[in-house]
Write an enzyme that holds these catalytic residues in place. Sequence first.
Site, PDB file in Angstrom:
ATOM      1  N   ASP A  19       0.985  -1.077   0.237  1.00  0.00           N
ATOM      2  CA  ASP A  19      -0.133  -0.007  -0.316  1.00  0.00           C
ATOM      3  C   ASP A  19       0.703   1.676  -0.181  1.00  0.00           C
ATOM      4  O   ASP A  19       1.764   1.583   0.235  1.00  0.00           O
ATOM      5  CB  ASP A  19      -1.048   0.277   1.349  1.00  0.00           C
ATOM      6  CG  ASP A  19      -2.123   0.856   0.779  1.00  0.00           C
ATOM      7  OD1 ASP A  19      -1.738   1.331   0.038  1.00  0.00           O
ATOM      8  OD2 ASP A  19      -2.664   1.026   2.389  1.00  0.00           O
ATOM      9  N   HIS A  36       2.262   3.109  -9.305  1.00  0.00           N
ATOM     10  CA  HIS A  36       1.997   1.696  -9.197  1.00  0.00           C
ATOM     11  C   HIS A  36       3.020   0.510  -9.656  1.00  0.00           C
ATOM     12  O   HIS A  36       3.672  -0.220  -9.826  1.00  0.00           O
ATOM     13  CB  HIS A  36       0.747   1.646 -10.012  1.00  0.00           C
ATOM     14  CG  HIS A  36      -0.876   1.404  -9.286  1.00  0.00           C
ATOM     15  ND1 HIS A  36      -0.431   1.534  -7.451  1.00  0.00           N
ATOM     16  CD2 HIS A  36      -1.795   2.049  -9.984  1.00  0.00           C
ATOM     17  CE1 HIS A  36      -2.265   1.501  -7.773  1.00  0.00           C
ATOM     18  NE2 HIS A  36      -2.823   2.352  -8.151  1.00  0.00           N
ATOM     19  N   THR A  65     -10.908  -7.478  -5.585  1.00  0.00           N
ATOM     20  CA  THR A  65     -11.311  -7.661  -6.187  1.00  0.00           C
ATOM     21  C   THR A  65     -12.327  -6.047  -6.220  1.00  0.00           C
ATOM     22  O   THR A  65     -13.337  -5.967  -6.489  1.00  0.00           O
ATOM     23  CB  THR A  65     -12.791  -8.534  -5.642  1.00  0.00           C
ATOM     24  OG1 THR A  65     -12.343  -8.546  -3.944  1.00  0.00           O
ATOM     25  CG2 THR A  65     -12.320  -9.699  -5.715  1.00  0.00           C
ATOM     26  N   LEU A 130      12.242 -18.580  -4.856  1.00  0.00           N
ATOM     27  CA  LEU A 130      11.181 -18.594  -5.045  1.00  0.00           C
ATOM     28  C   LEU A 130       9.914 -18.648  -5.467  1.00  0.00           C
ATOM     29  O   LEU A 130       9.877 -18.558  -6.520  1.00  0.00           O
ATOM     30  CB  LEU A 130      11.534 -16.996  -3.978  1.00  0.00           C
ATOM     31  CG  LEU A 130      10.648 -15.751  -3.220  1.00  0.00           C
ATOM     32  CD1 LEU A 130      10.714 -16.258  -2.515  1.00  0.00           C
ATOM     33  CD2 LEU A 130      10.782 -15.134  -3.915  1.00  0.00           C
ATOM     34  N   LEU A 187      -6.415  -5.816   6.744  1.00  0.00           N
ATOM     35  CA  LEU A 187      -6.468  -6.965   6.113  1.00  0.00           C
ATOM     36  C   LEU A 187      -6.950  -6.053   4.561  1.00  0.00           C
ATOM     37  O   LEU A 187      -6.798  -6.891   3.924  1.00  0.00           O
ATOM     38  CB  LEU A 187      -6.835  -7.714   7.038  1.00  0.00           C
ATOM     39  CG  LEU A 187      -6.003  -8.573   8.086  1.00  0.00           C
ATOM     40  CD1 LEU A 187      -6.295  -9.865   8.271  1.00  0.00           C
ATOM     41  CD2 LEU A 187      -4.725  -8.762   7.457  1.00  0.00           C
ATOM     42  N   SER A 188      -7.958  -6.110   4.574  1.00  0.00           N
ATOM     43  CA  SER A 188      -8.560  -5.645   3.336  1.00  0.00           C
ATOM     44  C   SER A 188      -8.825  -6.058   2.733  1.00  0.00           C
ATOM     45  O   SER A 188      -8.461  -6.846   0.902  1.00  0.00           O
ATOM     46  CB  SER A 188      -7.659  -4.073   2.496  1.00  0.00           C
ATOM     47  OG  SER A 188      -7.151  -3.193   3.417  1.00  0.00           O
TER      48      SER A 188
HETATM   49  C1  FPP Z   1      -2.128   0.391  -3.523  1.00  0.00           C
HETATM   50  O1  FPP Z   1      -1.841   1.829  -3.241  1.00  0.00           O
HETATM   51  C2  FPP Z   1      -1.672  -0.768  -4.381  1.00  0.00           C
HETATM   52  C3  FPP Z   1      -2.205  -1.238  -5.420  1.00  0.00           C
HETATM   53  C4  FPP Z   1      -4.066  -0.682  -5.174  1.00  0.00           C
HETATM   54  C5  FPP Z   1      -2.133  -2.440  -6.341  1.00  0.00           C
HETATM   55  C6  FPP Z   1      -0.170  -2.814  -5.993  1.00  0.00           C
HETATM   56  C7  FPP Z   1       0.088  -2.886  -7.025  1.00  0.00           C
HETATM   57  C8  FPP Z   1       1.017  -2.849  -7.319  1.00  0.00           C
HETATM   58  C9  FPP Z   1       2.445  -2.724  -6.073  1.00  0.00           C
HETATM   59  C10 FPP Z   1       1.580  -3.666  -8.964  1.00  0.00           C
HETATM   60  C11 FPP Z   1       1.760  -4.835  -9.026  1.00  0.00           C
HETATM   61  C12 FPP Z   1       1.781  -4.678 -10.353  1.00  0.00           C
HETATM   62  C13 FPP Z   1       2.016  -6.176 -10.808  1.00  0.00           C
HETATM   63  C14 FPP Z   1       2.135  -6.247 -12.049  1.00  0.00           C
HETATM   64  C15 FPP Z   1       2.184  -7.675  -9.742  1.00  0.00           C
HETATM   65  P1  FPP Z   1      -2.852   2.784  -3.284  1.00  0.00           P
HETATM   66  O2  FPP Z   1      -2.688   3.004  -4.577  1.00  0.00           O
HETATM   67  O3  FPP Z   1      -3.953   2.703  -2.759  1.00  0.00           O
HETATM   68  O4  FPP Z   1      -2.084   3.868  -2.550  1.00  0.00           O
HETATM   69  P2  FPP Z   1      -1.800   5.021  -1.544  1.00  0.00           P
HETATM   70  O5  FPP Z   1      -3.024   4.267  -0.592  1.00  0.00           O
HETATM   71  O6  FPP Z   1      -0.708   5.648  -1.481  1.00  0.00           O
HETATM   72  O7  FPP Z   1      -3.236   5.926  -2.751  1.00  0.00           O
END
Ligand code: FPP
Length: 232
Positions: A19, A36, A65, A130, A187-188
């Site tokens: 996150d 991301h 989801t 891994l 845990l979302s």
């Molecule tokens: C939460 O950050 C993160 C996600 C919703 C997606 C996590 C995805 C990645 C780290 C990319 C991994 C990708 C692949 C291709 C495996 P947020 O956007 O909610 O952050 P914020 O709370 O700061 O807005």
Amino acid sequence: MRTTVDSRALPQHVAIIMDGNGRWASKRLLPHNAGHRAGAQNLRKLSEEIERLGIKYLTVYALSTENWARPEKEVQGLIKLMHEYFQQYIDDSKKNDMKLTFIGDVSRFEPDLRQKIETLKTLTKEKKGLHVTLAINYGARDELARAARKLAEEGTYIDEETLTRTLDGFPTPDPDLLIRTGGEMRLSNFMLWQLAYAEMYFTDILWPDFGKKDLNAALEWFGGRARRFGGR
Ligand code: FPP
């Protein structure tokens, strides 16, 4: 200063809620998707470090989801990133020793992404490094409901063992350590069943900034926990 973690206290399976990508991007006046992208790069780097340390399993929450409710542009950006990320692993699979599997309902994705997922699973099936599991279109309640529905349709008695065996990630063992970056302590809807006895490590560090020394701090903390699994 210690640079490695005592292997006797290493978790066998680490799960991560990555996150903070959006806030990482906002701080730099960049679009959300740049966060991301930086997060995906960090995942690549940290999974190499996790493998180097001798941890056997890593599961990460890449798309929930619930994430489909985000702006269309962000969702499409995440899917594009998955295409690139999966392709890179396909290209690297000859020299790489990582095994890749997936949890979540992948039937929602377009056929070309599903094809990449199948290719990756096949190419890395016998790998001994891994074992990385990517949770995509994943929600624990959805996973549990799908498993229960399947067992009910088959007429199989539902108990802890049959349910465990029917969950998406079986036979991967349960995570020992959950890390959540980005400051939230929840845990979302992530691996609600499998995290029953995991140690939970929360940090304010935003995912793209979570580096080797931060991982090491989480592992050190884990090494100091007394795990009793409900006993004395
Ligand atoms: C939460 O950050 C993160 C996600 C919703 C997606 C996590 C995805 C990645 C780290 C990319 C991994 C990708 C692949 C291709 C495996 P947020 O956007 O909610 O952050 P914020 O709370 O700061 O807005």
